[in-house]
Write a protein that holds these residues in place. Structure first.
Motif, short mmCIF file in Angstrom:
data_model
loop_
_atom_site.label_atom_id
_atom_site.label_comp_id
_atom_site.label_asym_id
_atom_site.label_seq_id
_atom_site.Cartn_x
_atom_site.Cartn_y
_atom_site.Cartn_z
N ILE A 89 0.75 12.80 4.45
CA ILE A 89 0.51 12.29 3.11
C ILE A 89 0.26 13.46 2.16
O ILE A 89 -0.10 14.56 2.60
CB ILE A 89 -0.69 11.31 3.05
CG1 ILE A 89 -1.98 11.99 3.52
CG2 ILE A 89 -0.42 10.05 3.83
CD1 ILE A 89 -3.23 11.12 3.36
N ARG A 112 0.83 -1.20 0.00
CA ARG A 112 0.00 0.00 0.00
C ARG A 112 0.87 1.26 0.00
O ARG A 112 0.55 2.24 -0.64
CB ARG A 112 -0.92 0.00 1.22
CG ARG A 112 -1.80 1.19 1.28
CD ARG A 112 -2.72 1.21 2.45
NE ARG A 112 -2.34 0.24 3.45
CZ ARG A 112 -3.11 -0.17 4.39
NH1 ARG A 112 -4.32 0.28 4.49
NH2 ARG A 112 -2.71 -1.04 5.26
N ALA A 113 1.99 1.24 0.73
CA ALA A 113 2.86 2.40 0.78
C ALA A 113 3.52 2.65 -0.57
O ALA A 113 3.79 3.78 -0.93
CB ALA A 113 3.91 2.24 1.87
N VAL A 114 3.79 1.58 -1.32
CA VAL A 114 4.43 1.72 -2.62
C VAL A 114 3.43 2.19 -3.66
O VAL A 114 3.71 3.08 -4.45
CB VAL A 114 5.09 0.39 -3.04
CG1 VAL A 114 5.61 0.48 -4.45
CG2 VAL A 114 6.19 0.04 -2.07
N SER A 115 2.23 1.61 -3.66
CA SER A 115 1.25 1.93 -4.69
C SER A 115 0.39 3.14 -4.33
O SER A 115 -0.32 3.64 -5.16
CB SER A 115 0.35 0.72 -4.94
OG SER A 115 -0.37 0.41 -3.78
N GLY A 116 0.43 3.58 -3.09
CA GLY A 116 -0.36 4.73 -2.68
C GLY A 116 -1.53 4.30 -1.81
O GLY A 116 -1.91 3.14 -1.76
N THR A 166 4.68 11.28 2.79
CA THR A 166 5.75 12.27 2.71
C THR A 166 6.93 11.72 3.51
O THR A 166 6.83 10.68 4.17
CB THR A 166 5.30 13.61 3.31
OG1 THR A 166 5.00 13.41 4.69
CG2 THR A 166 4.10 14.17 2.58
N ARG A 225 -1.54 14.32 -1.89
CA ARG A 225 -2.39 13.76 -2.93
C ARG A 225 -1.68 13.82 -4.27
O ARG A 225 -1.06 14.82 -4.62
CB ARG A 225 -3.70 14.54 -3.00
CG ARG A 225 -4.69 13.91 -3.92
CD ARG A 225 -6.03 14.58 -3.82
NE ARG A 225 -6.94 13.94 -4.72
CZ ARG A 225 -8.20 14.24 -4.85
NH1 ARG A 225 -8.71 15.20 -4.11
NH2 ARG A 225 -8.96 13.62 -5.70
N ARG A 226 -1.79 12.75 -5.04
CA ARG A 226 -1.23 12.73 -6.40
C ARG A 226 -2.09 13.60 -7.29
O ARG A 226 -3.31 13.69 -7.12
CB ARG A 226 -1.23 11.32 -6.97
CG ARG A 226 -0.23 10.41 -6.34
CD ARG A 226 -0.24 9.07 -7.04
NE ARG A 226 0.53 8.11 -6.29
CZ ARG A 226 0.51 6.81 -6.55
NH1 ARG A 226 -0.23 6.33 -7.53
NH2 ARG A 226 1.23 6.00 -5.81
N THR A 282 -5.43 9.20 -5.05
CA THR A 282 -4.43 8.39 -4.37
C THR A 282 -3.49 9.30 -3.62
O THR A 282 -3.16 10.39 -4.07
CB THR A 282 -3.65 7.56 -5.40
OG1 THR A 282 -4.57 6.81 -6.18
CG2 THR A 282 -2.68 6.61 -4.75
N TYR A 283 -3.06 8.85 -2.45
CA TYR A 283 -2.16 9.63 -1.60
C TYR A 283 -0.86 8.88 -1.41
O TYR A 283 -0.83 7.65 -1.38
CB TYR A 283 -2.81 9.86 -0.23
CG TYR A 283 -4.06 10.69 -0.30
CD1 TYR A 283 -4.02 12.05 -0.09
CD2 TYR A 283 -5.29 10.12 -0.59
CE1 TYR A 283 -5.17 12.82 -0.15
CE2 TYR A 283 -6.45 10.87 -0.65
CZ TYR A 283 -6.37 12.23 -0.43
OH TYR A 283 -7.51 12.98 -0.50
N ASP A 284 0.24 9.63 -1.27
CA ASP A 284 1.55 9.06 -1.02
C ASP A 284 2.10 9.60 0.29
O ASP A 284 1.80 10.73 0.69
CB ASP A 284 2.52 9.43 -2.15
CG ASP A 284 2.14 8.78 -3.46
OD1 ASP A 284 1.82 7.58 -3.46
OD2 ASP A 284 2.18 9.48 -4.49
#
Length: 81
Positions: free
Chosen positions: A44, A4-8, A56, A46-47, A52-54
Motif C-alpha cells: 500500500i 474499501r479498495a476503491v475509496s482507500g 499498489t 499513503r495518499r 488514507t492508503y491505496d
C-alpha cells in the motif's frame, strides 16, 4: 473489487471487518501496526495530505493471488466434510 479498495484504506476501516475473527477486537495500535507493515512491504502507499492508503500494483496482485489460493484450497477441503 470491494468499496474499501476503491475509496482507500484507513485505520478505522481496517479495524471494522475483523473485529470478531479472533474473539478480541483489534485496537487502534494494532491497526496502525498492520498498516505500517503493509506499507513497509510495498503493498500500500499513503495518499498525500491524508490518512488514507491505496493498493499498489503489487498489493493488488498479492490480494488476487491470495484470494484465488483461498478459494481453491481450503474451501473444497471444508466442503468435503
Amino acid at each position: 473489487m470491494s468499496p474499501r479498495a476503491v475509496s482507500g484504506i484507513t485505520n478505522r476501516s481496517l479495524r471494522g471487518p475483523d473485529d470478531g475473527l479472533l474473539g478480541v477486537p483489534d485496537g487502534i495500535t494494532q491497526a496502525g501496526y498492520d498498516l505500517a507493515r503493509l506499507r513497509r512491504n510495498g503493498l500500500i502507499v499513503r495518499r498525500l495530505h491524508a490518512s488514507t492508503y491505496d493498493l499498489t500494483a503489487d498489493g493488488l496482485r498479492f490480494a488476487l493471488c491470495y484470494t484465488t489460493a483461498h478459494d481453491r484450497v481450503p474451501t473444497p477441503l471444508f466442503a468435503a466434510d
